[in-house]
Motif scaffolding. Sequence first.
Motif, PDB file in Angstrom:
ATOM      1  N   GLU A  73     -15.598  -5.365   3.086  1.00  0.00           N
ATOM      2  CA  GLU A  73     -16.989  -5.256   2.674  1.00  0.00           C
ATOM      3  C   GLU A  73     -17.197  -5.843   1.082  1.00  0.00           C
ATOM      4  OE1 GLU A  73     -17.771  -0.931   3.177  1.00  0.00           O
ATOM      5  OE2 GLU A  73     -17.548  -1.041   5.391  1.00  0.00           O
ATOM      6  N   GLY A  74     -16.276  -5.747   0.393  1.00  0.00           N
ATOM      7  CA  GLY A  74     -16.301  -5.997  -0.869  1.00  0.00           C
ATOM      8  C   GLY A  74     -16.643  -7.515  -0.992  1.00  0.00           C
TER       9      GLY A  74
ATOM     10  N   THR B 258      -8.885   8.655  -0.635  1.00  0.00           N
ATOM     11  CA  THR B 258      -8.202   8.469   0.607  1.00  0.00           C
ATOM     12  C   THR B 258      -8.359  10.040   1.314  1.00  0.00           C
ATOM     13  OG1 THR B 258      -5.892   9.348  -0.181  1.00  0.00           O
ATOM     14  CG2 THR B 258      -6.512   6.822   0.066  1.00  0.00           C
ATOM     15  N   SER B 259      -9.308  10.944   0.995  1.00  0.00           N
ATOM     16  CA  SER B 259      -9.399  12.253   1.717  1.00  0.00           C
ATOM     17  C   SER B 259      -9.851  12.044   3.169  1.00  0.00           C
ATOM     18  CB  SER B 259     -10.360  13.048   0.781  1.00  0.00           C
ATOM     19  OG  SER B 259     -11.808  12.491   0.857  1.00  0.00           O
ATOM     20  N   GLU B 260     -10.833  11.099   3.295  1.00  0.00           N
ATOM     21  CA  GLU B 260     -11.346  10.873   4.656  1.00  0.00           C
ATOM     22  C   GLU B 260     -10.531   9.842   5.427  1.00  0.00           C
ATOM     23  OE1 GLU B 260     -15.467  10.532   4.475  1.00  0.00           O
ATOM     24  OE2 GLU B 260     -15.658  12.431   3.429  1.00  0.00           O
ATOM     25  N   ILE B 261     -10.035   8.680   4.700  1.00  0.00           N
ATOM     26  CA  ILE B 261      -9.388   7.706   5.681  1.00  0.00           C
ATOM     27  C   ILE B 261      -8.247   7.501   4.687  1.00  0.00           C
ATOM     28  CG2 ILE B 261     -11.296   6.512   6.694  1.00  0.00           C
ATOM     29  CD1 ILE B 261     -11.683   4.663   4.538  1.00  0.00           C
ATOM     30  N   GLY B 262      -7.014   6.905   5.322  1.00  0.00           N
ATOM     31  CA  GLY B 262      -5.818   6.800   4.771  1.00  0.00           C
ATOM     32  C   GLY B 262      -6.148   5.526   3.737  1.00  0.00           C
ATOM     33  N   LEU B 263      -5.009   5.142   2.992  1.00  0.00           N
ATOM     34  CA  LEU B 263      -5.195   4.156   2.123  1.00  0.00           C
ATOM     35  C   LEU B 263      -5.236   2.803   2.708  1.00  0.00           C
ATOM     36  CD1 LEU B 263      -5.140   3.365  -1.067  1.00  0.00           C
ATOM     37  CD2 LEU B 263      -2.720   3.201  -0.910  1.00  0.00           C
ATOM     38  N   GLU B 264      -4.508   2.723   3.734  1.00  0.00           N
ATOM     39  CA  GLU B 264      -4.672   1.213   4.453  1.00  0.00           C
ATOM     40  C   GLU B 264      -5.965   0.889   4.949  1.00  0.00           C
ATOM     41  OE1 GLU B 264      -1.547   0.617   7.276  1.00  0.00           O
ATOM     42  OE2 GLU B 264      -2.580  -1.083   8.067  1.00  0.00           O
ATOM     43  N   LYS B 265      -6.784   1.820   5.439  1.00  0.00           N
ATOM     44  CA  LYS B 265      -8.019   1.744   6.100  1.00  0.00           C
ATOM     45  C   LYS B 265      -9.070   1.560   4.929  1.00  0.00           C
ATOM     46  CE  LYS B 265      -7.738   3.757  10.699  1.00  0.00           C
ATOM     47  NZ  LYS B 265      -8.239   5.198  11.291  1.00  0.00           N
ATOM     48  N   LEU B 266      -8.912   2.249   3.866  1.00  0.00           N
ATOM     49  CA  LEU B 266      -9.700   2.070   2.727  1.00  0.00           C
ATOM     50  C   LEU B 266      -9.350   0.606   2.069  1.00  0.00           C
ATOM     51  CD1 LEU B 266     -11.386   3.554   0.253  1.00  0.00           C
ATOM     52  CD2 LEU B 266      -9.047   3.687  -1.007  1.00  0.00           C
ATOM     53  N   PHE B 267      -8.436   0.177   1.859  1.00  0.00           N
ATOM     54  CA  PHE B 267      -7.840  -0.991   1.298  1.00  0.00           C
ATOM     55  C   PHE B 267      -8.604  -2.141   2.184  1.00  0.00           C
ATOM     56  CE2 PHE B 267      -5.540  -4.957   1.246  1.00  0.00           C
ATOM     57  CZ  PHE B 267      -5.245  -5.166  -0.290  1.00  0.00           C
ATOM     58  N   LEU B 268      -8.361  -2.170   3.444  1.00  0.00           N
ATOM     59  CA  LEU B 268      -9.043  -3.239   4.245  1.00  0.00           C
ATOM     60  C   LEU B 268     -10.523  -3.012   4.400  1.00  0.00           C
ATOM     61  CD1 LEU B 268      -6.493  -2.904   7.313  1.00  0.00           C
ATOM     62  CD2 LEU B 268      -6.717  -4.694   5.836  1.00  0.00           C
TER      63      LEU B 268
ATOM     64  N   LEU C  57       0.657  -1.293  -0.016  1.00  0.00           N
ATOM     65  CA  LEU C  57      -0.060  -0.062  -0.038  1.00  0.00           C
ATOM     66  C   LEU C  57       0.897   1.203  -0.066  1.00  0.00           C
ATOM     67  CD1 LEU C  57      -2.731  -1.224   2.576  1.00  0.00           C
ATOM     68  CD2 LEU C  57      -2.633  -1.115  -0.006  1.00  0.00           C
ATOM     69  N   SER C  58       1.967   1.322   0.798  1.00  0.00           N
ATOM     70  CA  SER C  58       2.762   2.481   0.929  1.00  0.00           C
ATOM     71  C   SER C  58       3.267   2.829  -0.285  1.00  0.00           C
ATOM     72  CB  SER C  58       3.811   2.320   2.171  1.00  0.00           C
ATOM     73  OG  SER C  58       4.801   1.451   1.507  1.00  0.00           O
ATOM     74  N   GLU C  59       3.878   1.609  -1.246  1.00  0.00           N
ATOM     75  CA  GLU C  59       4.238   1.940  -2.511  1.00  0.00           C
ATOM     76  C   GLU C  59       3.253   2.764  -3.527  1.00  0.00           C
ATOM     77  OE1 GLU C  59       6.370  -1.498  -4.312  1.00  0.00           O
ATOM     78  OE2 GLU C  59       4.937  -1.273  -5.911  1.00  0.00           O
TER      79      GLU C  59
END
Lengths: 275, 235
Positions: free
Chosen positions: B234-235, B219-229, B191-193
């Motif tokens: 949920e997906g 990622t404006s509201e949540i970071g990418l890590e949270k978005l990914f998880l 994710l960081s990459e």
Amino acid sequence: MSTLVNIELFKLRKRKISFILLAVLIGMFCLVFFSHYYLVESSETTYEVLAAPLQFPDAFNLIFSTAQGVGTLILVILASFVVGEEYSQGTVRQMVARIRTRPQYLGAKTLSLLIMALIITVISLLVGVIIASFTTAKLGELSLDFITLSLFGDIGRMFGGTALTLTVNALLAMLFVILAKSAWAGIGAYIGYGLVEGVFTTMSASMEGGWLKSISSYMITPNTYAFVHLEEGGLSLWFPQLYPGVLHATMVLLCWCAFFVGASFYLFQRRDITA
Amino acid sequence: MTVLKTEHLTKRFKKIVAVSDLNLQIEEGEVFGFLGPNGSGKSTTIGMVLGLIAPTHGRIELFGRDIKDDLSSVWPRVGVAMENPPFYPYLSGWDNLKIFSQILGDNAGARMEEVLDTVKLSSRARDKFGTYSQGMKQRLALAYALLSDPRFLILDEPTNGLDPVGMREMRELILRLKEEGKTIFLSSHLLSEVEQVCDHIGIVKEGRLVTQGRVDDLTSEIGLEKLFLKAIEEG
């Protein structure tokens, strides 16, 4: 296509196994001829019969039959590695992804196998002639009297038949490798096929007649024997009357070649190439 | 201009659905991060784009052309760095590039030294590929991808197996390519990459695209890590 064939030949030149197998080929020629020579030297009663295959012109029988046996083994191993290692190294993905047209990729492999079959046959002939010159001289007198016009015809037939024998076996190995996506599995399947064909051919040869007996004349190995014998003169260890005629053998082996190439291309085209 | 477009792309391996109804669109100049856990269908998707895997359903367009058509005019514009770089171990890095430059034709051969310099591999170019470290293998893969000076780069897990220094170097290289205006399709599970180099992302789970959009927006509201998880759960 020529670029791809050049690439295949370049890769072969850069592989250690190519040179190891070349050394094996030369070594096996020395072993066959010099072990036979030792047998002749240590025997006196059947001297002429045993000595004939080591002297020109009968030596061509031994040269080409050795080329068929050892050459087939070498080319099957090379063919299996040339095709199979592309799977194990993953380079088949890289090559096909770049070339895009799979028939071109496999066509280059097939053409390079044909070229290798020719190279092995030429090397076998050269090595065989050098060793046979030595054994001929040791067992009698080395002269060029044996060279006749019909001998050139015989050599041409044996040369072509040997190259065809090597090719059909290499193409069979290639098909097995593509089927198994592995060099070793391909070699294993080839050996398995050889054993089954050997047993079947032996069984059918001992039969009185019937369709089972006639099937063996359409199999690979019995037809490969059709080429390696002199038409006239000299003593021969071989019994051509047992084997199919040259035209029949050529047609059968070419049909097998076409089948193996067709099946390989079909499989390679249809299947996904995954990691 | 749309560089890569997939429509209802689906791949089934017998009963397993590796990719399901995937719709992607990558515009020129974008750096698109293709995210997903291991086994989510990222490599299968790339395999289909590269013509190695036949889609069960759907279509793929490269530079506006269906990949089933003749791609000879557009394919040289595409550079590919595959996962676990597949090169010939008994050949040197130089010879490996030479082989592929011959296939690429044009001036690919003339660019060999330049791309090896770009990925900082010139000093080891004559060594056999089999002796390379994982980082060097990845760099050679990128050098190969750049050989034809492509407009579109497909990078499959380019930082796999790299140490932190190697990862940073690779990241800087991708950013430099981005500045040069190249379109990049970056498949990764790091994710960081992705967050540092991509401007668009798509997240796949079990072959389905569960999220797609601009990194800044997503990622404006949540970071990418949270978005990914969140997307994966949920997906």
